[in-house]
Design an enzyme around this catalytic site. Structure first.
Site, mmCIF file in Angstrom:
data_model
loop_
_atom_site.group_PDB
_atom_site.id
_atom_site.type_symbol
_atom_site.label_atom_id
_atom_site.label_comp_id
_atom_site.label_asym_id
_atom_site.label_seq_id
_atom_site.Cartn_x
_atom_site.Cartn_y
_atom_site.Cartn_z
ATOM 1 C CG ASP A 489 -1.885 1.173 1.217
ATOM 2 O OD1 ASP A 489 -2.925 1.046 0.574
ATOM 3 O OD2 ASP A 489 -1.574 2.216 1.851
ATOM 4 C CG ASN A 497 -5.084 11.369 -6.800
ATOM 5 O OD1 ASN A 497 -4.597 11.469 -7.917
ATOM 6 N ND2 ASN A 497 -5.389 10.209 -6.260
ATOM 7 C CG HIS A 502 -7.766 12.925 -10.358
ATOM 8 N ND1 HIS A 502 -7.954 11.953 -9.413
ATOM 9 C CD2 HIS A 502 -8.615 13.932 -10.033
ATOM 10 C CE1 HIS A 502 -8.886 12.322 -8.576
ATOM 11 N NE2 HIS A 502 -9.312 13.540 -8.917
ATOM 12 C CG ASP A 506 -4.048 8.652 -13.674
ATOM 13 O OD1 ASP A 506 -4.426 8.164 -12.593
ATOM 14 O OD2 ASP A 506 -4.818 9.110 -14.538
ATOM 15 C CG ASP A 532 -3.057 3.720 -2.390
ATOM 16 O OD1 ASP A 532 -4.039 2.945 -2.271
ATOM 17 O OD2 ASP A 532 -2.652 4.455 -1.477
#
Length: 864
Positions: A489, A497, A502, A506, A532
């Site tokens: 994680d 973000n 965003h 990405d 994630d």
């Protein structure tokens, strides 16, 4: 006178001395004679043993030689099997009595011998010379039983081998003139002692010969078995070779006649096929024979309409048949064949006939037939099965050949009639091929997309679970092998973000995927689970250290700065490690769950580290299970309390809506607020029960709430997306909402943004149902970085509720711009947007400045 007497006395003494010498000489002569007799007997028996080929021959020779020494017309030998303890009579000769098995047919020979005088000598192990009186005395003493005819004398001597009695040597006399004495007793003793070794040697030789015969028979059977196996393998190789030849033939460009000739040659390699033909039936029900070879006819049969011949019989029944000449006669007799067309009958000379239907695309199109005229040539069922198997491949080859020939004829006809359009058709073929290739690429891409993440190109959860299932099956078959599962994680993904947008988020995920891939081997599997979260399957590791080394490489790689929006950004990762075992109870889901638990433990330990799942975490899971059960009990006993938190007009400080929030006082763990209870319900898989409990309480309190807050008060309620994942759960939700007493136009049901993105299809289906009931739909925890703003225009929603964490990150200009973009987008789409977590006056002022008019938080409650 005195002298005369003296002389007479001397003469008398000399005579007596001479007489004593004569007597001694006679005794010596008798002793020497006895020794000579015994020596001759032993030499004779030794010669017999040397010449005898078997024990039976030896016993006969002993008897014949013994008759030369003593009266032995009545002679037998008893022996005992050392393994079974059973007695037998390998040799028996008697003037009066037949063999004991004939005298006593209902008894075993061993039992008969043991209760007679032979058994007595066997038990005592001592020689016995017995007359009638001695025999009667033994009977009176209960030592023996009287068996057979009475005899004058009976002489038995035990045969011993290493002081163990192995048999008895017996002679007996029925004639009173024939008497046995010490000489015969001694002679029999010497003979018995000598023949015991000879018997043992001959018995050993006999047993050795039997063993050799048995071993020879076993080797012969093994040789025959191996020979049969080799023969079967040769047949299998020939069959495989024939199938390859058929496949090659179907792809070759040979003429039709050569094609069928080659088919016939291939069949002839497998079984005799001097008489063979292939027939086809066309759409006009006409039977034709494209190939025909026979020992009695050279011309091909002419095409004919379907009648009632043998070939038609196979085509109609659609089953392979092996028929003898008798079978064919029976079919003719019953009128099954040649009843309507006797002129077709050419079966008089046939010995056997095999017919196999040829099936193409599930339809019988013809038949393959072979038959024999020679009675020495016999087909078996296995030949029928072999030909049936080969016929399937022949059918495929014929189909391909017909397709090729048909295509070739079509092309030729097409070239003759439409020469002018050749280029156009060629271009059309090219376009068609491109379309086919394009469709294949699309299909391949769809398959790839179904198993891979669209952003990073990594395998997705479905692909990982399939690989994980294969790995578990492997370690169960190979107990020494092991694999590890790493659940990863990423830290601070939400901050990326919120801060950079965003698009940069990405880019961050794509770069992370590359870094993770550089840390593993080619045979390992890296998958993105969503958001994630990443999972790595380390296949075939040597121990715990392998997984630890990979985890340390990952932590190092992820900790290196990322270049996002021309700025360096430092992230991190939390890793949970679980190892496989050979337990049948372990599943793909369970080991993934173990790795997930270890990952959450790593996050709680401060992130940027790894944790290996162990028994302690299992214990914590058991504690979690206990807590789950207590929560379930608390729901059933209505121990969960519900408060209604207001949602305000931020500017006018007016209450616009209320939202139910729960809390629970646990005796051991203290007070549990709404957020923790939601997490516990989620971990316990009690989300549906928890939501149902809240909704029922809201339904009960609705009248009081209208009195307290007014008729126009809006109700906001967040529910789990588990309601939309299964038909029965969605059906129950629909029923609960429909049967409530709440004004549904005042009710807004919120769904989590993250769950909506992961399963959009099921959520849209649920949205339609809820809208039909008259309720409103909202999305909560909005802004966590999972959905795009453009997607909101396609959703039938009325309200957005920001995530609580957003109010805590209004720290720089980029973050403020992002939150303002949320407001502008909502206003443009005519959506309400609710700011949450407004706990300070500064936050209130910030949200007002950003265009927000609806909010919830501690600062608003205090001001009200």
């Amino acid at each position: 006178m005195i002298d005369k007497d003296v002389n007479d006395l001397k003469l008398t003494d000399n005579v007596e001395l001479l007489q004593r010498r004569v007597m001694r000489l006679r005794r010596l002569a008798a002793k020497y004679k006895r020794a000579e007799i015994i020596q001759n007997a032993l030499l004779g028996i030794s010669n017999i043993a040397t010449k005898a080929a078997s024990l039976d021959d030896f016993y006969i020779g002993v008897h014949q030689h013994l008759q030369r020494l003593i009266p032995a017309d009545n002679f037998f030998i008893a022996s005992q099997n050392p393994k079974t303890g059973m007695m037998s009579l390998p040799f028996f000769a008697d003037e009066k009595d037949p063999h004991p098995t004939e005298l006593y047919p209902d008894e075993e020979i061993s039992a008969i011998l043991k209760r007679g005088i032979t058994g007595y000598v066997f038990r005592t192990g001592q020689p016995l010379l017995c007359d009638d009186a001695g025999f009667d005395q033994l009977i009176a003493q209960g030592e023996i039983q009287g068996l057979g005819s009475p005899c004058h004398q009976w002489l038995g001597v035990p045969i011993k081998n290493q002081d163990m009695v192995s048999g008895v040597l017996v002679v007996q006399s029925y004639n009173e003139k024939i008497n046995y004495g010490e000489l015969e007793l001694e002679l029999m003793g010497f003979i018995s002692h000598h023949i015991s070794g000879v018997m043992e040697r001959l018995l050993h030789n006999e047993q050795l010969e039997l063993a050799i015969e048995e071993r020879t028979r076993e080797l012969s059977q093994a040789y025959n078995s191996l020979k049969s196996e080799v023969k079967e393998r040769v047949k299998a190789e020939n069959l495989q070779k024939s199938l390859f030849e058929i496949a090659d033939l179907s792809a070759s460009n040979v003429a039709q006649h050569d094609f069928y000739n080659r088919i016939h040659q291939i069949i002839s390699q497998l079984l005799p096929a001097q008489n063979c033909f292939i027939s086809f039936i066309d759409n006009n029900n006409t039977l034709s024979f494209p190939f025909y070879v026979s020992q009695v006819a050279s011309e091909y049969p002419a095409s004919r309409p379907m009648q009632d011949g043998l070939t038609e019989y196979i085509l109609q029944h659609k089953q392979p048949r092996l028929l003898s000449s008798e079978d064919i006669k029976t079919l003719i007799k019953h009128g099954d064949i040649y009843a309507q067309s006797p002129a077709l009958n050419k079966t008089e000379l046939m010995h056997q006939w095999i017919g196999i239907p040829l099936i193409i695309n599930g339809k019988v199109v013809g038949a393959l037939t072979i038959y024999s005229l020679d009675k020495k040539q016999n087909y078996q069922i296995k030949d029928l099965e072999l030909l049936t198997f080969v016929s399937q491949h022949i059918s495929n080859a014929i189909e391909r050949k017909h397709a090729v020939d048909s295509l070739k004829r079509s092309h030729e006809l097409l070239e003759e009639k439409v020469t002018a359009r050749t280029q156009a058709l060629a271009q059309m073929n090219i376009n068609l091929q491109e379309e086919v290739n394009q469709r294949r690429k699309i299909e391949a891409q769809l398959v790839h997309d179904a198993q891979h993440d669209g952003l990073t190109g990594l395998p997705n959860r479905n692909y990982l679970m399939e690989r994980l299932s294969q790995a578990l099956k492997h370690v169960r078959r190979h107990g020494l092998d092991q694999f590890a599962l790493l659940f990863i994680d990423l830290d601070r993904f939400k901050v990326i973000n919120d801060t950079f947008g965003h698009l940069e988020g990405d880019r961050f995920l794509i770069e992370t995927a590359k870094r993770l891939k550089s840390c593993i081997r080619e045979n390992d599997t890296l998958a993105r689970m969503g958001g994630d979260e990443f999972v790595i399957l380390l296949d075939t590791i040597h121990g715990t250290q392998d997984a630890v080394e990979v985890s340390e490489r990952i932590l190092h790689q992820i900790s290196q700065p990322y270049l996002l929006a021309n700025q360096d950004f430092v992230s991190g990762a939390s890793i949970g490690i679980a190892f496989s075992n050979t337990s049948q109870l372990e599943t793909s889901e369970s080991i993934l769950r173990d790795a997930d638990k270890a990952m959450y433990k790593a996050k709680s330990n401060g992130k940027g580290c790894y944790i290996i799942f162990d028994s302690k975490l299992s214990y914590q899971s058991e504690q979690q299970y206990d807590l789950d059960q207590q929560l379930k009990l608390a729901i059933s006993q209505q121990q969960i309390k519900i408060d209604y938190h207001p949602i305000y007009d931020i500017d006018q400080k007016k209450i616009l809506a209320i939202e139910p929030k729960t809390h629970w006082h646990h005796d051991k763990h203290g007070k549990w607020e709404h957020t923790k209870l939601l997490q516990l319900a989620n971990n316990s898989q009690l989300e549906l029960d928890f939501d149902d409990y809240i909704f029922k309480q809201l339904n009960q309190d609705y009248s009081k709430l209208k009195q307290e807050f007014g008729e126009e008060i809006q109700l906001y309620m967040s529910i789990s997306s588990q309601h939309v994942k299964h038909k029965y759960a969605l059906r129950n939700l629909k029923k609960t909402v429909k049967n409530s007493g709440i004004d549904l136009s005042k009710l807004t049901i919120f769904f989590n943004e993250k769950s909506l993105v992961k399963d959009t299809e099921n959520h849209l289906n649920a949205f339609d149902i809820i809208k039909q009931l008259g309720a409103n739909i909202g999305v909560d925890h909005f802004g966590t970085g999972y959905s795009s703003l453009s997607s909101l225009s396609f959703l039938p929603i009325s309200t957005l509720m920001l995530d609580n964490e957003i109010s805590k990150h209004l720290l720089n200009e980029n973050q403020l711009k992002l939150v303002k973009a949320y407001s502008l987008s909502a206003n443009a789409l005519d959506l309400k947007i609710v700011a949450t977590g407004i706990d300070t006056l500064q936050q209130r002022q910030q949200f007002l400045a950003l265009g927000y008019r609806i909010g919830q938080g501690r600062a608003l409650r205090q001001a009200h």
